[in-house]
Design a protein around this motif. Structure first.
Motif, PDB file in Angstrom:
ATOM      1  N   PHE A  67       0.805  -1.218   0.000  1.00 48.35           N
ATOM      2  CA  PHE A  67       0.000   0.000   0.000  1.00 48.35           C
ATOM      3  C   PHE A  67       0.839   1.270   0.000  1.00 48.35           C
ATOM      4  O   PHE A  67       0.288   2.366  -0.149  1.00 48.35           O
ATOM      5  CB  PHE A  67      -0.955  -0.005   1.197  1.00 48.35           C
ATOM      6  N   GLY A  68       2.153   1.142   0.151  1.00 48.88           N
ATOM      7  CA  GLY A  68       3.019   2.302   0.064  1.00 48.88           C
ATOM      8  C   GLY A  68       2.644   3.397   1.042  1.00 48.88           C
ATOM      9  O   GLY A  68       2.493   3.147   2.241  1.00 48.88           O
ATOM     10  N   GLU A  69       2.484   4.629   0.537  1.00 50.66           N
ATOM     11  CA  GLU A  69       2.163   5.763   1.401  1.00 50.66           C
ATOM     12  C   GLU A  69       0.777   5.644   2.022  1.00 50.66           C
ATOM     13  O   GLU A  69       0.469   6.379   2.975  1.00 50.66           O
ATOM     14  CB  GLU A  69       2.258   7.072   0.607  1.00 50.66           C
ATOM     15  N   GLN A  70      -0.045   4.764   1.515  1.00 54.69           N
ATOM     16  CA  GLN A  70      -1.393   4.568   2.067  1.00 54.69           C
ATOM     17  C   GLN A  70      -1.402   3.538   3.186  1.00 54.69           C
ATOM     18  O   GLN A  70      -2.467   3.144   3.646  1.00 54.69           O
ATOM     19  CB  GLN A  70      -2.359   4.153   0.958  1.00 54.69           C
ATOM     20  N   ALA A  71      -0.225   3.107   3.628  1.00 55.13           N
ATOM     21  CA  ALA A  71      -0.095   2.232   4.788  1.00 55.13           C
ATOM     22  C   ALA A  71       0.407   3.071   5.950  1.00 55.13           C
ATOM     23  O   ALA A  71       1.550   3.532   5.941  1.00 55.13           O
ATOM     24  CB  ALA A  71       0.863   1.078   4.502  1.00 55.13           C
ATOM     25  N   ARG A  72      -0.458   3.305   6.935  1.00 53.34           N
ATOM     26  CA  ARG A  72      -0.087   4.105   8.097  1.00 53.34           C
ATOM     27  C   ARG A  72       0.689   3.258   9.098  1.00 53.34           C
ATOM     28  O   ARG A  72       0.578   2.031   9.120  1.00 53.34           O
ATOM     29  CB  ARG A  72      -1.341   4.661   8.774  1.00 53.34           C
ATOM     30  N   VAL A  73       1.432   3.937   9.981  1.00 52.27           N
ATOM     31  CA  VAL A  73       2.227   3.278  11.009  1.00 52.27           C
ATOM     32  C   VAL A  73       1.474   3.334  12.332  1.00 52.27           C
ATOM     33  O   VAL A  73       0.891   4.375  12.690  1.00 52.27           O
ATOM     34  CB  VAL A  73       3.603   3.955  11.147  1.00 52.27           C
ATOM     35  N   GLY A  74       1.477   2.232  13.079  1.00 51.92           N
ATOM     36  CA  GLY A  74       0.766   2.154  14.339  1.00 51.92           C
ATOM     37  C   GLY A  74       1.554   2.737  15.496  1.00 51.92           C
ATOM     38  O   GLY A  74       2.490   3.524  15.326  1.00 51.92           O
TER      39      GLY A  74
END
Length: 242
Positions: free
Chosen positions: A227-234
């Motif tokens: 998902f690249g930039e569309q993968a948020r970090v928890g």
């Protein structure tokens, strides 16, 4: 309606300075109109003292929470329950019928208001839904937030599978959900199973993710690649405005 804000309060992924990482998951959702903002606590992590300390570090007051939504009965999602109820006995709880009858009896004895969700989806307040109970071990429900640009599905551990939770949500939403947040329960899965779940979520319409908690390191890395930039970090403190 004013923007919805989601903020993680509890995670085993390291988060903001001043917060502690411990196994479990919890998030706070702020929603509603500008003149009537409400807050919902999603799960309570595994330890009440750590939950309250993280909330204090992030400026979230337990007394200012209107709703408590519990996804399932595992210890790492209800461990802070008593701490929250002690400080906010007026909170409204959303449980499902898979929870222990003893727990419900204790809530009755304490005078805590709660609503029981069955298999069918339930809109318990405008724009916020339970998917309804899905069969798994243990049984689980997910939270669904409606927003103008597409819905968000929040899971605790996704024991039925995140794709199954999203599919259940898509069955009653006017348009497919766009975002999936929470534990994806892939920590014991191999690369092929993780890839299958990624593809299933894409086919269901998911374009943005925040995969954390029990997703596992390999799963989190795979979602970041896919998902690249569309993968948020928890991690506690992570935020998402919708």
């Amino acid at each position: 309606m004013s923007p919805i804000q989601i903020q993680l309060l509890y995670d085993n992924i390291p988060g903001a300075p001043g917060t502690k990482a411990l196994w479990g998951f919890a998030a706070i959702i702020t929603f509603g109109s500008a003149d009537k903002r409400q807050r919902l606590l999603f799960d309570t992590g595994s330890n009440g003292r750590v939950l309250l300390a993280n909330m204090a570090a992030l400026g979230v007051a337990p007394t200012g929470i209107d709703w408590l939504f519990l996804s399932h009965q595992h210890w790492d999602h209800i461990g802070g329950l008593d701490s929250v109820l002690e400080l906010n006995p007026g909170i409204k709880c959303v449980l499902h019928q898979g929870f222990s009858k003893h727990l419900m009896g204790d809530l009755d004895d304490l005078g805590i208001a709660y609503q029981i969700v069955a298999d069918d989806p339930l809109e318990f307040t405008p724009g916020l839904h339970s998917t309804g109970l899905l069969a798994s071990e243990p049984p689980e429900q997910a939270l669904v937030l409606e927003t103008p640009d597409g819905a968000t599905v929040i899971s605790g551990c996704a024991h039925p599978g995140m794709s199954a939770l999203v599919a259940k949500a898509n069955g009653f939403l006017p348009a497919p959900a766009r975002r999936a947040i929470g534990g994806f329960h892939l920590m014991y899965s191999d690369g092929e199973a993780i890839e299958q779940e990624i593809q299933a979520l894409r086919q269901l319409g998911i374009t943005e993710v925040l995969a954390t908690h029990c997703t596992g390191e390999a799963g989190i890395a795979a979602f970041a690649r896919a998902f690249g930039e569309q993968a948020r970090v928890g991690g506690a403190g992570a935020q998402w405005r919708l």
